[in-house]
Structure formats: C-alpha cells, structure tokens
Design a protein around this motif. Structure first.
Motif, short mmCIF file in Angstrom:
data_model
loop_
_atom_site.label_atom_id
_atom_site.label_comp_id
_atom_site.label_asym_id
_atom_site.label_seq_id
_atom_site.Cartn_x
_atom_site.Cartn_y
_atom_site.Cartn_z
N PHE A 57 6.56 -0.69 -15.92
CA PHE A 57 5.12 -0.69 -15.85
C PHE A 57 4.64 -1.17 -14.48
N LEU A 58 5.34 -2.15 -13.91
CA LEU A 58 4.97 -2.66 -12.59
C LEU A 58 5.11 -1.58 -11.53
N VAL A 59 6.19 -0.83 -11.59
CA VAL A 59 6.40 0.25 -10.62
C VAL A 59 5.34 1.33 -10.82
N ILE A 61 2.27 0.89 -11.90
CA ILE A 61 1.01 0.37 -11.36
C ILE A 61 1.04 0.41 -9.84
N LEU A 62 2.16 0.06 -9.24
CA LEU A 62 2.26 0.14 -7.78
C LEU A 62 2.13 1.58 -7.29
N PHE A 63 2.72 2.51 -8.03
CA PHE A 63 2.58 3.91 -7.67
C PHE A 63 1.12 4.34 -7.72
N LEU A 64 0.40 3.95 -8.77
CA LEU A 64 -1.01 4.30 -8.87
C LEU A 64 -1.82 3.67 -7.75
N TRP A 107 5.95 -8.03 -2.99
CA TRP A 107 7.32 -8.14 -2.52
C TRP A 107 7.77 -9.59 -2.54
N MET A 108 6.90 -10.51 -2.08
CA MET A 108 7.25 -11.93 -2.05
C MET A 108 7.38 -12.52 -3.46
N GLN A 109 6.63 -11.99 -4.40
CA GLN A 109 6.71 -12.48 -5.79
C GLN A 109 7.94 -11.94 -6.52
N GLY A 110 8.63 -10.98 -5.90
CA GLY A 110 9.85 -10.43 -6.52
C GLY A 110 9.58 -9.30 -7.48
N GLY A 111 8.42 -8.69 -7.42
CA GLY A 111 8.09 -7.61 -8.33
C GLY A 111 8.82 -6.32 -8.04
N LEU A 112 9.38 -6.20 -6.85
CA LEU A 112 10.10 -4.97 -6.49
C LEU A 112 11.61 -5.12 -6.62
N GLU A 113 12.07 -6.25 -7.08
CA GLU A 113 13.51 -6.48 -7.26
C GLU A 113 13.94 -5.97 -8.62
N TRP A 114 14.95 -5.12 -8.65
CA TRP A 114 15.43 -4.59 -9.92
C TRP A 114 16.54 -5.45 -10.51
N ALA A 115 17.40 -5.99 -9.67
CA ALA A 115 18.50 -6.81 -10.17
C ALA A 115 18.08 -8.28 -10.10
N GLU A 116 18.50 -9.03 -11.10
CA GLU A 116 18.14 -10.45 -11.09
C GLU A 116 19.35 -11.30 -10.85
#
Length: 116
Positions: A57-59, A61-64, A107-116
């Motif tokens: 969902f985050l991706v 929203i970023l796409f939109l 990016w700084m919040q880590g919303g674009l990181e897929w692996a944890e």
C-alpha cells in the motif's frame, strides 16, 4: 444563479438521489455461498482473505504521489508562454521541492526498504 452554482447544486442533488436509491433498492441477503471465495468451482484450498503487507500500500501511495507530480508538471511547456514565466518557474520549483522533500522523508523513515 450562475453556472458553477447550478452545476454544484445539481451534482449534490444527483449524488444524494443516487445514494438514496442505492440504499433503497439494494438486496442485503448474504448467505454462505455469496460470502465464500470463488475458485473456478473448486473448494477453496485456503483463506482468500489473507492480509496484505502494508508495504504494498505504501508503494502504491508513493506511485500515486509521483503520478500526481507528473500530472501537475505536464502543462509546463505551455505555461512558459504566459506573460510571467518566472511565476511558472517558481510554482514548478515549489511543487518539485515539496515532492522531493516528501521522498527524502519517506526514505529516511525506511518506507522504501523491503528487507528488514
């Protein structure tokens, strides 16, 4: 009454009428067959209502968000022919700056990181 007011009022009336009509005519008779997932006539192998990861969902929203950026910047070549192209440049710079700051924050919040 000017045209904008007329269109606004007619849109509100039409929306309210269609919503009321939908609630009035809708058939609310759920049974087990309607609530079960359909898998081409076979019995379901597992639950069809598995939760999605919030990252999808985050991706989306970023796409939109960036799709909206492109939609806002599309008329830019025609806007440079206006009387004051510096105003156009200023608004364009503000839009790009705000969206870039939003991307950096995400990016700084880590919303674009897929692996944890």
């Amino acid at each position: 009454m000017n045209m904008i007011t007329f269109m606004f009022i007619s849109t509100l009336i039409l929306s309210a009428a269609l919503t009321t009509l939908n609630f009035w005519l809708a058939q609310m008779t759920p049974d087990s067959e309607k609530l079960s997932p359909y898998e081409c006539g076979f019995d379901p192998l597992g639950s069809a209502r598995l939760p999605f990861s919030i990252r999808f969902f985050l991706v989306a929203i970023l796409f939109l968000l960036f799709d909206l950026e492109i939609a806002l910047l599309l008329p830019l070549p025609w806007a440079t022919q206006l009387k004051s192209p510096t105003t156009t440049l200023a608004w364009t710079s503000i839009i790009i700056l705000l969206l870039t700051l939003g991307l950096i924050y995400e990016w700084m919040q880590g919303g674009l990181e897929w692996a944890e």
